[in-house]
Scaffold this motif. Structure first.
Motif, PDB file in Angstrom:
ATOM      1  N   GLY A  15      21.175  13.909 -45.679  1.00  0.00           N
ATOM      2  CA  GLY A  15      21.221  13.736 -44.221  1.00  0.00           C
ATOM      3  C   GLY A  15      20.822  12.326 -43.816  1.00  0.00           C
ATOM      4  O   GLY A  15      21.473  11.698 -42.977  1.00  0.00           O
ATOM      5  N   ALA A  16      19.767  11.815 -44.451  1.00  0.00           N
ATOM      6  CA  ALA A  16      19.292  10.471 -44.133  1.00  0.00           C
ATOM      7  C   ALA A  16      20.366   9.438 -44.495  1.00  0.00           C
ATOM      8  O   ALA A  16      20.644   8.513 -43.743  1.00  0.00           O
ATOM      9  N   LEU A  17      20.961   9.644 -45.673  1.00  0.00           N
ATOM     10  CA  LEU A  17      22.030   8.731 -46.081  1.00  0.00           C
ATOM     11  C   LEU A  17      23.174   8.768 -45.063  1.00  0.00           C
ATOM     12  O   LEU A  17      23.706   7.737 -44.665  1.00  0.00           O
ATOM     13  N   PHE A  18      23.522   9.980 -44.644  1.00  0.00           N
ATOM     14  CA  PHE A  18      24.596  10.111 -43.655  1.00  0.00           C
ATOM     15  C   PHE A  18      24.265   9.292 -42.405  1.00  0.00           C
ATOM     16  O   PHE A  18      25.091   8.557 -41.887  1.00  0.00           O
ATOM     17  N   TRP A  19      23.015   9.398 -41.962  1.00  0.00           N
ATOM     18  CA  TRP A  19      22.620   8.678 -40.740  1.00  0.00           C
ATOM     19  C   TRP A  19      22.767   7.163 -40.935  1.00  0.00           C
ATOM     20  O   TRP A  19      23.323   6.468 -40.093  1.00  0.00           O
ATOM     21  N   VAL A  20      22.273   6.686 -42.069  1.00  0.00           N
ATOM     22  CA  VAL A  20      22.351   5.240 -42.332  1.00  0.00           C
ATOM     23  C   VAL A  20      23.808   4.790 -42.490  1.00  0.00           C
ATOM     24  O   VAL A  20      24.194   3.715 -42.053  1.00  0.00           O
ATOM     25  N   GLU A  27      21.102  -5.819 -38.343  1.00  0.00           N
ATOM     26  CA  GLU A  27      22.312  -6.580 -38.644  1.00  0.00           C
ATOM     27  C   GLU A  27      23.244  -5.815 -39.587  1.00  0.00           C
ATOM     28  O   GLU A  27      24.385  -6.209 -39.790  1.00  0.00           O
ATOM     29  N   ILE A  28      22.717  -4.729 -40.178  1.00  0.00           N
ATOM     30  CA  ILE A  28      23.501  -4.020 -41.188  1.00  0.00           C
ATOM     31  C   ILE A  28      24.510  -3.094 -40.523  1.00  0.00           C
ATOM     32  O   ILE A  28      24.151  -2.245 -39.700  1.00  0.00           O
ATOM     33  N   PRO A  29      25.783  -3.265 -40.846  1.00  0.00           N
ATOM     34  CA  PRO A  29      26.792  -2.399 -40.222  1.00  0.00           C
ATOM     35  C   PRO A  29      26.643  -0.969 -40.736  1.00  0.00           C
ATOM     36  O   PRO A  29      25.966  -0.746 -41.741  1.00  0.00           O
ATOM     37  N   PRO A  30      27.263   0.000 -40.069  1.00  0.00           N
ATOM     38  CA  PRO A  30      27.229   1.367 -40.590  1.00  0.00           C
ATOM     39  C   PRO A  30      27.928   1.415 -41.945  1.00  0.00           C
ATOM     40  O   PRO A  30      29.155   1.238 -42.027  1.00  0.00           O
ATOM     41  N   ILE A  31      27.135   1.617 -42.999  1.00  0.00           N
ATOM     42  CA  ILE A  31      27.619   1.422 -44.362  1.00  0.00           C
ATOM     43  C   ILE A  31      28.864   2.242 -44.703  1.00  0.00           C
ATOM     44  O   ILE A  31      29.839   1.741 -45.246  1.00  0.00           O
ATOM     45  N   LYS A 177      34.331  -3.533 -36.680  1.00  0.00           N
ATOM     46  CA  LYS A 177      33.697  -2.673 -37.678  1.00  0.00           C
ATOM     47  C   LYS A 177      32.315  -3.210 -38.056  1.00  0.00           C
ATOM     48  O   LYS A 177      31.381  -2.453 -38.257  1.00  0.00           O
ATOM     49  N   LEU A 178      32.223  -4.530 -38.115  1.00  0.00           N
ATOM     50  CA  LEU A 178      30.957  -5.160 -38.493  1.00  0.00           C
ATOM     51  C   LEU A 178      29.912  -4.978 -37.388  1.00  0.00           C
ATOM     52  O   LEU A 178      28.750  -4.692 -37.651  1.00  0.00           O
ATOM     53  N   LEU A 179      30.337  -5.156 -36.144  1.00  0.00           N
ATOM     54  CA  LEU A 179      29.398  -5.061 -35.022  1.00  0.00           C
ATOM     55  C   LEU A 179      29.351  -3.654 -34.451  1.00  0.00           C
ATOM     56  O   LEU A 179      28.564  -3.358 -33.561  1.00  0.00           O
ATOM     57  N   ASP A 180      30.222  -2.792 -34.956  1.00  0.00           N
ATOM     58  CA  ASP A 180      30.258  -1.380 -34.580  1.00  0.00           C
ATOM     59  C   ASP A 180      30.468  -1.157 -33.080  1.00  0.00           C
ATOM     60  O   ASP A 180      29.616  -0.583 -32.402  1.00  0.00           O
ATOM     61  N   PHE A 181      31.556  -1.647 -32.558  1.00  0.00           N
ATOM     62  CA  PHE A 181      31.974  -1.244 -31.222  1.00  0.00           C
ATOM     63  C   PHE A 181      33.493  -1.140 -31.185  1.00  0.00           C
ATOM     64  O   PHE A 181      34.144  -1.364 -32.201  1.00  0.00           O
ATOM     65  N   GLU A 182      34.020  -0.733 -30.051  1.00  0.00           N
ATOM     66  CA  GLU A 182      35.448  -0.444 -29.989  1.00  0.00           C
ATOM     67  C   GLU A 182      36.144  -1.328 -28.977  1.00  0.00           C
ATOM     68  O   GLU A 182      35.554  -1.717 -27.979  1.00  0.00           O
ATOM     69  N   PRO A 183      37.418  -1.632 -29.222  1.00  0.00           N
ATOM     70  CA  PRO A 183      38.149  -2.400 -28.215  1.00  0.00           C
ATOM     71  C   PRO A 183      38.288  -1.589 -26.935  1.00  0.00           C
ATOM     72  O   PRO A 183      38.348  -0.364 -26.992  1.00  0.00           O
TER      73      PRO A 183
ATOM     74  N   GLY B 103      31.923   0.956 -54.618  1.00  0.00           N
ATOM     75  CA  GLY B 103      31.897   2.153 -55.448  1.00  0.00           C
ATOM     76  C   GLY B 103      30.506   2.766 -55.491  1.00  0.00           C
ATOM     77  O   GLY B 103      30.340   3.979 -55.318  1.00  0.00           O
ATOM     78  N   PHE B 104      29.512   1.925 -55.640  1.00  0.00           N
ATOM     79  CA  PHE B 104      28.138   2.414 -55.728  1.00  0.00           C
ATOM     80  C   PHE B 104      27.727   3.155 -54.455  1.00  0.00           C
ATOM     81  O   PHE B 104      27.153   4.241 -54.504  1.00  0.00           O
ATOM     82  N   LEU B 105      28.040   2.540 -53.297  1.00  0.00           N
ATOM     83  CA  LEU B 105      27.622   3.157 -52.035  1.00  0.00           C
ATOM     84  C   LEU B 105      28.331   4.485 -51.805  1.00  0.00           C
ATOM     85  O   LEU B 105      27.729   5.445 -51.335  1.00  0.00           O
ATOM     86  N   GLY B 106      29.606   4.552 -52.182  1.00  0.00           N
ATOM     87  CA  GLY B 106      30.331   5.813 -52.078  1.00  0.00           C
ATOM     88  C   GLY B 106      29.738   6.836 -53.034  1.00  0.00           C
ATOM     89  O   GLY B 106      29.500   7.991 -52.679  1.00  0.00           O
ATOM     90  N   GLY B 107      29.476   6.393 -54.261  1.00  0.00           N
ATOM     91  CA  GLY B 107      28.951   7.291 -55.274  1.00  0.00           C
ATOM     92  C   GLY B 107      27.599   7.857 -54.892  1.00  0.00           C
ATOM     93  O   GLY B 107      27.338   9.055 -55.059  1.00  0.00           O
TER      94      GLY B 107
END
Lengths: 807, 133
Positions: A15-20, A27-31, A177-183, B103-107
């Motif tokens: 769940g935590a991974l999903f959130w991140v 500065e980190i985009p939604p991975i 995608k990097l800044l996470d917003f939409e046109p 690959g790592f992040l997906g994995g």
């Protein structure tokens, strides 16, 4: 029990991974969204295809449109009517530059905090307090009232939206995608905002605070010695000796006082655009060219940004066929040519932005004083959406002058002065229709008629026609000023300081086919002192003199000769200052490195080429000298301004024993020779330090200057650094570290004409495209591309992609 | 335990990984990226009752899927994009590190999802099998 715990822990981690993975943190985009090869940034990688043909249907078109992309990804749009033409311009521009269009209008409209967060709130407040969106809404009303500009703005807007509505999140430009917003949907208002963004960039610079403070500190006489309004060696846009006619016979009335002297020294919290946003343009007549036909050249100097500020396009429909550089977000071609004529722009640099000190009746600021009456204040509440926070509101008050921009609520030092801004960028104007008509101009009369409607930013419009005419006009809506009006802060409590009208278009400085066989401008004074209207501004003193010197020696010129001039690296400033510095520098006990540096400088031919070291020493020497000399102009963050290199040089020639030379922080008395020696030694030391800090880089001007085309998000990953180019500010090739020729064009108009161009970027705004920065090398080397000015139905071997769009 | 059943269990590791790759790839073509989580959980729940490394199977599945996908895109793109994007991260500035990172992040998340599904399944196993592990 252990298993339950294990399960819960695993579930929580997932769940935590999903959130991140789904949310942007810092500065980190939604991975997850960002890295997914299917929907994330990988999807923006364009595959390298050779010739393609596609056919598709778009709702909104009236008739079929063909778009041919050449090998440089320049679209050549062939439509059967103008509505479809501008629709497709919008569609194709959005396809390549959507994020840039969105960002630039957000900057102008003060809407950055909405997507980035609270750290940009103050910047947004500044934009809105400057009244850019207010001005845009006024101009927008005018734009929509004119049937021509309404048609092109609306069609363009519909085209942009047709592109946006077809996008899935996976197709969004990388930066979203990097800044996470939409046109969001495009509007005609955004086009108006974009034109204000340009107005601010080109007319936003003024020195009213600085001049007022200096006049207060040193008196008006010293001020005029430091900043003469008409220096001796002036080489104006309109040749000296030209007779000017004043059709407006009503002289402006001069009030008693020139500047408000009772004020304390002020500081200016507003960031202003760089005054170095200059440009060159010129046209030579057939008498000077090898072909016997005119050649027109233009290179606007702006910030070196990625995606590039310009987007090349050819627009063709019945009644129009034009090619040139457009601004993503606005229809039409800004600097370009058609079958009959060519045109180009440089910034007029004439001041059209004034500050008025207003007096409010009380702390509620609902009334202000004008002459002897209290007049009502109009208020506008601006809402700022802030990412991750509640909205913030800011009240902007308006007087007759304009928005009260300078107030203690914005001013971080809480000075209790209130200042309203009067600026032509706030006025009703319709630059779009001017540009549209210019795109269709067939002769000199059309050019004048079209540019009459171009109010702000004021530009020197250069013109050349296939029939042989060349012309230039210092064009725009300029204030009919009384002497010195607008040079200083103005007293807003008196109606006699208000603007008393504007210079009629017919009286704007203009010249057609001058005897000397060329017209030119490089942001210098438009005229000599005989011009019958007062004006003030921040003008160039070097490029124009060098340019006119080169042009007056031209015979049988070809486009290649013009290319040499646009890329000329001769440092006129150095050629005037260095002999003077060396003549005055006292003999001292020099170190080996100092001797070496002096030798290099003495052998230098004053050319700021990429691979020489001398310009580094010169620049460091000059900068250090200026800092020492004008130390008086650094008082406690107050708004002060040191004279420019040119003003300094002409001042020192007249006042070699000036009191400014002495450094007041020391007890002994510094002399000019001492300052020159001291700054020379310091420059050699700084150059040495640079070499120590950059052991891998050769000691060359290009490496030191580190010209960078910076991505609009400031991400170095998407920028190009250390571009190997020469030149600098005050040099024809005005490429400094962050500014330079943003578009170079050389055109000999006509059906058998020649068309050359290049800009520091590429047609695609996508860092995943091979067309993202493909022109930069060519640009840096001073090389050009032959521009493809296609005829309808022409099949050219350089065409790489053909897209057929049907209604 | 017979050699045969050990071999079977090893084979299941690969089956489950392959199933995950195929199903996840198909679903991600139309659904958002996070659809991989329920897919991995369900595969973890329904397959390979005697597998010892559900995390590794899940990890490898998405590692291979995303890294290969990225690799293919990168090949078609001549690494134009990857060589820029990698500069956003404190990693060696080459395409390969970006492909491996992808690959790592997906994995990572897929492995965790499959492990979660696998553990959840064990609540429903008969007693002996629970102890067997």
């Amino acid at each position: 029990m252990g298993r339950v715990l294990k399960f819960i822990v695993c579930l929580l981690i997932t769940g935590a991974l999903f959130w991140v993975y789904q949310n942007k943190s810092g500065e980190i985009p939604p991975i997850g969204k960002f890295f997914s090869p299917i929907q994330g940034f990988w999807n923006n990688a364009e595959s390298d295809k050779s010739f393609t043909y596609s056919s598709s249907n778009i709702v909104g078109l009236k008739q079929p449109v063909t778009v041919q992309f050449d090998d440089r990804l320049v679209p050549h749009i062939f439509a059967k009517n103008e509505a479809d033409l501008y629709f497709m311009q919008g569609y194709i521009t959005a396809q390549n530059r959507l994020w840039q269009m969105d960002m630039q209008t957000r900057v102008a409209g003060g809407r950055l905090a909405e997507i980035i967060g609270p750290k940009l709130l103050e910047r947004d407040r500044e934009s809105r307090r400057l009244g850019l969106s207010w001005g845009a809404s006024r101009s927008h009303a005018l734009m929509m009232a004119n049937p021509q500009s309404r048609l092109i703005a609306t069609s363009y807007c519909n085209g942009v939206n047709a592109w946006i509505s077809a996008l899935k999140p996976a197709d969004y430009p990388l930066e979203y995608k990097l800044l996470d917003f939409e046109p969001e949907a495009w509007t005609t208002m955004k086009t108006a905002l974009l034109l204000k963004y340009m107005s601010n960039m080109l007319t936003g610079y003024e020195t009213d605070f600085e001049m007022t403070n200096i006049a207060k500190l040193y008196g008006i006489e010293t001020l005029n010695q430091l900043f003469p309004e008409f220096p001796d060696s002036l080489d104006p846009v309109i040749p000296k000796g030209t007779q000017f006619v004043r059709t407006d016979t009503i002289q402006p009335i001069h009030p008693d006082s020139t500047y408000p002297s009772q004020l304390a020294l002020l500081h200016n919290p507003f960031s202003r655009p760089d005054p170095g946003y200059g440009s060159n343009n010129w046209a030579i007549s057939g008498s000077r060219s090898a072909s016997g036909k005119p050649i027109l050249c233009n290179d606007p100097h702006l910030g070196l940004n990625l995606p590039s500020i310009w987007y090349e396009v050819q627009l063709h429909a019945p009644g129009i066929n034009t090619y040139g550089a457009s601004i993503p977000g606005a229809p039409c071609v800004i600097s370009g040519f058609n079958e009959d004529v060519a045109w180009g722009i440089t910034n007029a640099s004439t001041d059209v932005k004034d500050w008025y000190i207003v007096t409010f009746k009380d702390k509620f600021k609902q009334q202000y004083l004008l002459d002897s009456t209290w007049k009502p204040v109009r208020t506008l509440v601006e809402e700022f959406h802030v990412k991750g926070q509640r909205s913030v509101f800011d009240t902007i008050r308006f007087t007759e002058h304009g928005p009260v921009t300078y107030e203690e609520t914005f001013n971080k030092r809480h000075e209790t002065v209130n200042m309203a801004l009067r600026w032509t960028a706030h006025d009703f104007s319709n630059e779009l229709v001017a540009i549209y008509q210019l795109n269709k101009a067939a002769n000199h009369a059309d050019y004048l008629k079209a540019t009459n409607q171009f109010d702000c930013p004021g530009q020197n419009f250069v013109f050349a026609a296939a029939n042989g005419d060349i012309a230039i006009r210092h064009n725009g809506k300029f204030v009919k000023r009384y002497k010195q009006q607008g040079r200083f802060l103005l007293d807003g409590t008196k109606s006699n300081t208000l603007w008393q009208g504007f210079v009629p278009d017919s009286d704007n400085p203009h010249v057609l086919n001058p005897e000397r066989g060329f017209v030119s401008s490089a942001n210098q004074h438009p005229t000599d002192q005989s011009y019958p209207y007062y004006y003030t501004g921040t003008y160039d003193y070097y490029r124009n003199r060098r340019l006119n010197r080169l042009l007056s020696n031209l015979q049988n010129a070809k486009p290649a000769d013009m290319m040499k001039i646009q890329n000329d690296n001769f440092n006129l400033c150095a050629s005037e200052l260095l002999p003077y510095f060396f003549a005055l520098m006292p003999v001292a006990d020099f170190t080996t490195t100092e001797k070496e540096a002096a030798r290099e400088l003495k052998n230098w031919t004053y050319i700021n080429d990429t691979d020489v070291g001398a310009p580094i020493y010169f620049q460091l020497w000059l900068d250090g000298f200026m800092e020492k000399l004008w130390d008086e102009f650094k008082v406690d963050q107050r708004a002060l301004l040191a004279p420019s290199f040119f003003e300094t040089w002409s001042y020192l020639k007249r006042f070699p024993d000036s009191d400014f030379i002495d450094d007041k922080s020391t007890t002994k008395t510094e002399t000019l020779p001492f300052l020159i020696l001291q700054s020379f030694r310091n420059a050699v030391k700084l150059a040495d330090n640079w070499q120590t800090e950059n052991p891998s880089k050769p000691f060359t001007w290009a490496n030191y200057k580190n010209t960078t085309a910076l991505h609009l998000s400031q991400q170095l990953a998407f920028s190009i650094s250390n571009i190997q180019t020469g030149g600098n500010e005050d040099i024809l090739n005005a490429t400094s570290s962050r500014k330079g020729a943003s578009w170079r064009m050389i055109v000999s108009p006509g059906s058998d004409g020649e068309f050359w161009g290049v800009y520091p970027g590429g047609q695609s705004g996508n860092p995943g495209s091979k067309h993202y920065v493909d022109f930069i090398d060519q640009w840096a080397k001073g090389k050009y591309y032959q521009l493809l000015f296609l005829k309808p139905g022409e099949k050219h071997k350089r065409i790489q992609h053909v897209n057929q769009f049907n209604p | 335990m017979s050699t045969n059943s050990i071999r079977k269990r090893r084979a299941w590791f690969w089956y489950r990984m392959l199933i995950c790759i195929v199903v996840s790839a198909t679903i991600q073509l139309v659904a958002p990226w996070w659809s991989l989580i329920p897919v991995a959980m369900l595969i973890g729940f329904f397959t390979a009752p005697m597998n010892k490394s559900p995390f590794l199977a899940g990890f490898l599945a998405l590692f291979l899927l995303w890294a290969c996908w990225a690799f293919w895109i990168d090949l078609e793109n001549n690494s134009i994009l990857s060589e820029r994007v990698i500069r956003l991260f404190p990693l060696p500035h080459n395409s390969l590190s970006l492909i491996l990172l992808t690959g790592f992040l997906g994995g990572l998340i897929n492995g965790m999802a499959m492990l979660t599904g696998d553990i959840f399944r064990r609540f429903f196993l008969p007693e002996e099998e629970k102890y067997y592990r």
